[in-house]
Design a protein around this motif. Structure first.
Motif, mmCIF file in Angstrom:
data_model
loop_
_atom_site.group_PDB
_atom_site.id
_atom_site.type_symbol
_atom_site.label_atom_id
_atom_site.label_comp_id
_atom_site.label_asym_id
_atom_site.label_seq_id
_atom_site.Cartn_x
_atom_site.Cartn_y
_atom_site.Cartn_z
ATOM 1 N N ALA A 146 7.045 -15.978 -6.494
ATOM 2 C CA ALA A 146 6.091 -14.938 -6.899
ATOM 3 C C ALA A 146 5.937 -13.898 -5.800
ATOM 4 O O ALA A 146 5.887 -12.689 -6.062
ATOM 5 C CB ALA A 146 4.743 -15.557 -7.236
ATOM 6 N N LEU A 147 5.857 -14.335 -4.570
ATOM 7 C CA LEU A 147 5.750 -13.415 -3.443
ATOM 8 C C LEU A 147 7.011 -12.557 -3.323
ATOM 9 O O LEU A 147 6.930 -11.352 -3.056
ATOM 10 C CB LEU A 147 5.501 -14.194 -2.146
ATOM 11 N N GLY A 148 8.175 -13.160 -3.567
ATOM 12 C CA GLY A 148 9.425 -12.411 -3.523
ATOM 13 C C GLY A 148 9.490 -11.353 -4.613
ATOM 14 O O GLY A 148 9.903 -10.211 -4.379
ATOM 15 N N VAL A 149 9.076 -11.701 -5.826
ATOM 16 C CA VAL A 149 9.053 -10.740 -6.935
ATOM 17 C C VAL A 149 8.044 -9.627 -6.639
ATOM 18 O O VAL A 149 8.309 -8.449 -6.888
ATOM 19 C CB VAL A 149 8.737 -11.445 -8.275
ATOM 20 N N PHE A 150 6.899 -10.003 -6.099
ATOM 21 C CA PHE A 150 5.884 -9.015 -5.726
ATOM 22 C C PHE A 150 6.452 -8.026 -4.705
ATOM 23 O O PHE A 150 6.289 -6.811 -4.849
ATOM 24 C CB PHE A 150 4.648 -9.722 -5.170
ATOM 25 N N ALA A 151 7.125 -8.529 -3.693
ATOM 26 C CA ALA A 151 7.718 -7.668 -2.664
ATOM 27 C C ALA A 151 8.802 -6.775 -3.258
ATOM 28 O O ALA A 151 8.870 -5.568 -2.957
ATOM 29 C CB ALA A 151 8.282 -8.517 -1.526
ATOM 30 N N LEU A 152 9.634 -7.334 -4.124
ATOM 31 C CA LEU A 152 10.701 -6.559 -4.762
ATOM 32 C C LEU A 152 10.125 -5.415 -5.595
ATOM 33 O O LEU A 152 10.546 -4.263 -5.462
ATOM 34 C CB LEU A 152 11.567 -7.467 -5.639
ATOM 35 N N THR A 201 7.176 -4.099 -5.371
ATOM 36 C CA THR A 201 6.484 -3.157 -4.501
ATOM 37 C C THR A 201 7.462 -2.133 -3.937
ATOM 38 O O THR A 201 7.191 -0.932 -3.922
ATOM 39 C CB THR A 201 5.763 -3.899 -3.354
ATOM 40 N N VAL A 202 8.609 -2.594 -3.491
ATOM 41 C CA VAL A 202 9.622 -1.685 -2.946
ATOM 42 C C VAL A 202 10.216 -0.811 -4.049
ATOM 43 O O VAL A 202 10.318 0.407 -3.913
ATOM 44 C CB VAL A 202 10.724 -2.480 -2.209
ATOM 45 N N VAL A 203 10.598 -1.430 -5.172
ATOM 46 C CA VAL A 203 11.246 -0.678 -6.259
ATOM 47 C C VAL A 203 10.279 0.320 -6.888
ATOM 48 O O VAL A 203 10.600 1.508 -7.015
ATOM 49 C CB VAL A 203 11.810 -1.635 -7.332
ATOM 50 N N CYS A 204 9.107 -0.134 -7.286
ATOM 51 C CA CYS A 204 8.159 0.738 -7.986
ATOM 52 C C CYS A 204 7.343 1.617 -7.042
ATOM 53 O O CYS A 204 7.091 2.782 -7.340
ATOM 54 C CB CYS A 204 7.215 -0.097 -8.843
ATOM 55 N N GLY A 205 6.923 1.069 -5.938
ATOM 56 C CA GLY A 205 6.070 1.813 -5.025
ATOM 57 C C GLY A 205 6.815 2.799 -4.161
ATOM 58 O O GLY A 205 6.351 3.915 -3.925
ATOM 59 N N LEU A 206 7.980 2.440 -3.694
ATOM 60 C CA LEU A 206 8.737 3.314 -2.797
ATOM 61 C C LEU A 206 9.900 3.986 -3.518
ATOM 62 O O LEU A 206 10.018 5.213 -3.523
ATOM 63 C CB LEU A 206 9.245 2.503 -1.598
#
Length: 152
Positions: A9-15, A17-22
């Motif tokens: 879940a943390l890995g998906v959250f980080a992914l 965050t990078v894809v959608c947020g940045l």
């Protein structure tokens, strides 16, 4: 088992965050800068090379020579370098608050005093209230017609 689910879940959250947020932000900003640079940078109005406003934010007029737009919630402050800066925001006043009622009553009196020959019973609401953002200058046809006797 919890450690495995939590780490995925943390890995998906980080992914995401990078894809959608940045990633998404950079792609959309890049496309806007290439395709619509004037609009993407705020539709700024320049006079003699100096920025004096934006086409998207109305100016407050309360003299007899201009049609009045919507009330703008723009605060102009002087920065540390002496440059003037404008900040806009909604008022965040509740329509049920006493302060809001007094503000609207004062605006109604002002617009009625400026337009004594207006033949409408009620002052159009967009002449005495702000938009949701506090920045939109557009008025309704009723608000424009309300001001015609003063401008004619």
């Amino acid at each position: 088992m919890f450690k495995g689910v939590a780490s995925r879940a943390l890995g998906v959250f980080a992914l995401f965050t990078v894809v959608c947020g940045l990633g998404y932000t950079l792609v959309v900003t890049g496309i806007a800068q290439v395709a619509f640079p004037y609009q993407a940078n705020g539709s700024l109005i320049k006079v003699d090379g100096k920025v004096v406003g934006s086409e998207l934010i109305g100016q407050n007029f309360d003299d007899e020579a201009h049609m009045w737009g919507r009330i703008q919630n723009v605060s102009i402050v002087e920065g540390e370098d002496g440059e003037l800066m404008a900040y806009g925001a909604p008022s965040n006043l509740s329509p049920s608050s006493e302060e809001y009622r007094q503000l609207i009553d004062a605006r109604v009196k002002k617009i009625r005093a400026a337009n004594p020959d207006a033949d409408m019973d009620a002052v159009p609401v967009d002449l005495v209230t702000c938009s949701g953002s506090g920045l939109d200058p557009e008025i309704s046809p009723d608000a424009a017609e309300y001001q015609v006797p003063r401008l004619a």
